[in-house]
Write an enzyme that holds these catalytic residues in place. Structure first.
Site, short mmCIF file in Angstrom:
data_model
loop_
_atom_site.label_atom_id
_atom_site.label_comp_id
_atom_site.label_asym_id
_atom_site.label_seq_id
_atom_site.Cartn_x
_atom_site.Cartn_y
_atom_site.Cartn_z
N HIS A 93 1.07 0.63 -13.56
CA HIS A 93 1.00 -0.20 -13.75
C HIS A 93 2.79 0.14 -13.93
O HIS A 93 2.95 1.38 -14.52
CB HIS A 93 0.87 -0.48 -15.05
N MET A 96 -4.17 -7.62 -7.00
CA MET A 96 -3.84 -8.55 -7.71
C MET A 96 -4.76 -9.11 -7.40
O MET A 96 -4.58 -10.36 -7.91
CB MET A 96 -2.87 -9.18 -6.67
N ARG A 97 -5.80 -8.40 -8.58
CA ARG A 97 -6.93 -9.67 -8.72
C ARG A 97 -8.06 -8.98 -10.45
O ARG A 97 -8.04 -7.85 -9.83
CB ARG A 97 -7.82 -9.48 -8.14
N GLY A 138 0.90 -0.79 0.05
CA GLY A 138 -0.21 0.06 0.03
C GLY A 138 1.43 1.27 0.50
O GLY A 138 0.54 1.80 0.36
N SER A 139 2.38 1.43 -0.17
CA SER A 139 2.82 2.80 -0.94
C SER A 139 2.05 3.83 -1.31
O SER A 139 2.22 4.43 -1.20
CB SER A 139 4.00 2.63 -1.07
N ASN A 140 1.16 3.16 -2.31
CA ASN A 140 0.65 4.09 -3.49
C ASN A 140 -0.72 4.98 -2.54
O ASN A 140 -1.06 5.64 -3.02
CB ASN A 140 0.08 3.28 -4.80
C1 GRF Z 1 3.06 -1.21 -7.27
O1 GRF Z 1 4.23 -0.77 -8.41
C2 GRF Z 1 1.68 -0.48 -9.09
O2 GRF Z 1 2.64 -0.50 -9.94
C3 GRF Z 1 1.60 -2.89 -9.47
O3 GRF Z 1 1.80 -2.63 -7.59
C4 GRF Z 1 1.95 -2.08 -7.08
C5 GRF Z 1 1.69 -1.90 -5.67
O4 GRF Z 1 2.64 -1.19 -4.53
N1 GRF Z 1 0.18 -2.26 -9.56
P1 GRF Z 1 1.92 -0.76 -3.60
O5 GRF Z 1 1.45 -1.91 -2.09
O6 GRF Z 1 1.28 0.20 -3.16
O7 GRF Z 1 3.33 -0.45 -3.07
#
Ligand code: GRF
Length: 200
Positions: free
Chosen positions: A109, A90-91, A12-14
């Site tokens: 992505h 992831m789905r 969940g860093s994003n």
């Molecule tokens: C990211 O690299 C994103 O591009 C991909 O999954 C990863 C998620 O990373 N779809 P995080 O969980 O947000 O750290």
């Protein structure tokens, strides 16, 4: 104020970067919900810490994908979510889900699509030996990593690059461009013309 629902399965860093952008005021919206399919995901703690409501939806607890997704869709409607933001979810979403939120689902992505689709994009690009990779933000359609591209930014590889170093650099780039791309869509500054996304 527009409302976004973030979907994530992992660290969940994003999600954290989006929450920080909202806090700073550089992304004008409310994160109305985190949808997570993994009870061990780090993103759950991050969401709870910033007071974002969590829907933990474990696929195994539902008879089929349809009932799993229908539960999520009902909650999204209840929350009046304007936009679904996939951030490491992831789905694959079913065509029915995509139809329910047509052109209102975004994904990020870690490669320059259409190269290196799939869940090992960083490793695949490195093993292929490319000199430049990057990040893509796109609308989600029925095919994996395929919908119209909103934003891309290139990342040249450095000598001695490893999966770990590239992943770290990729994340920094993602955290910078995802809030910007979401802000454009929320502000109605994107127009679709076939596969082309025009920025207005
Ligand atoms: C990211 O690299 C994103 O591009 C991909 O999954 C990863 C998620 O990373 N779809 P995080 O969980 O947000 O750290």
């Amino acid at each position: 104020m527009k409302r976004i629902a973030v979907f994530a399965s992992g660290n969940g860093s994003n999600f954290a970067a989006l929450a920080a952008a909202v806090r700073r005021g550089s992304l004008a919206c409310r994160i109305c919900l985190l949808v997570c399919d993994n009870p061990r995901a780090g993103v759950l703690t991050k969401a709870r810490r910033c007071g974002v409501p969590v829907l933990l939806a474990e696929r195994e607890r539902f008879a089929d994908r349809e009932s799993f997704e229908q539960g999520i869709i009902a909650r999204l409607r209840g929350e009046k979510a304007d936009l679904v933001v996939l951030a490491g979810f992831m789905r694959m979403l079913s065509p029915a889900f995509v139809r329910a939120f047509r052109n209102r689902i975004l994904n990020i992505h870690p490669a320059l699509l259409p190269s290196f689709k799939g869940s090992h994009a960083i490793r695949d690009a490195l093993e292929y030996g490319v000199k430049v990779t990057g990040v893509t933000v796109h609308f989600v359609d029925e095919e994996m990593d395929h919908g119209p591209i909103i934003m891309q930014e290139a990342l040249p590889l450095r000598p001695q690059e490893t999966v770990a170093t590239l992943e770290a650099r990729m994340h920094r780039l993602e955290h910078r461009i995802y809030p910007r791309a979401i802000a454009l869509v929320l502000a109605g500054k994107t127009r679709l013309a076939g596969r082309n996304v025009r920025l207005t």
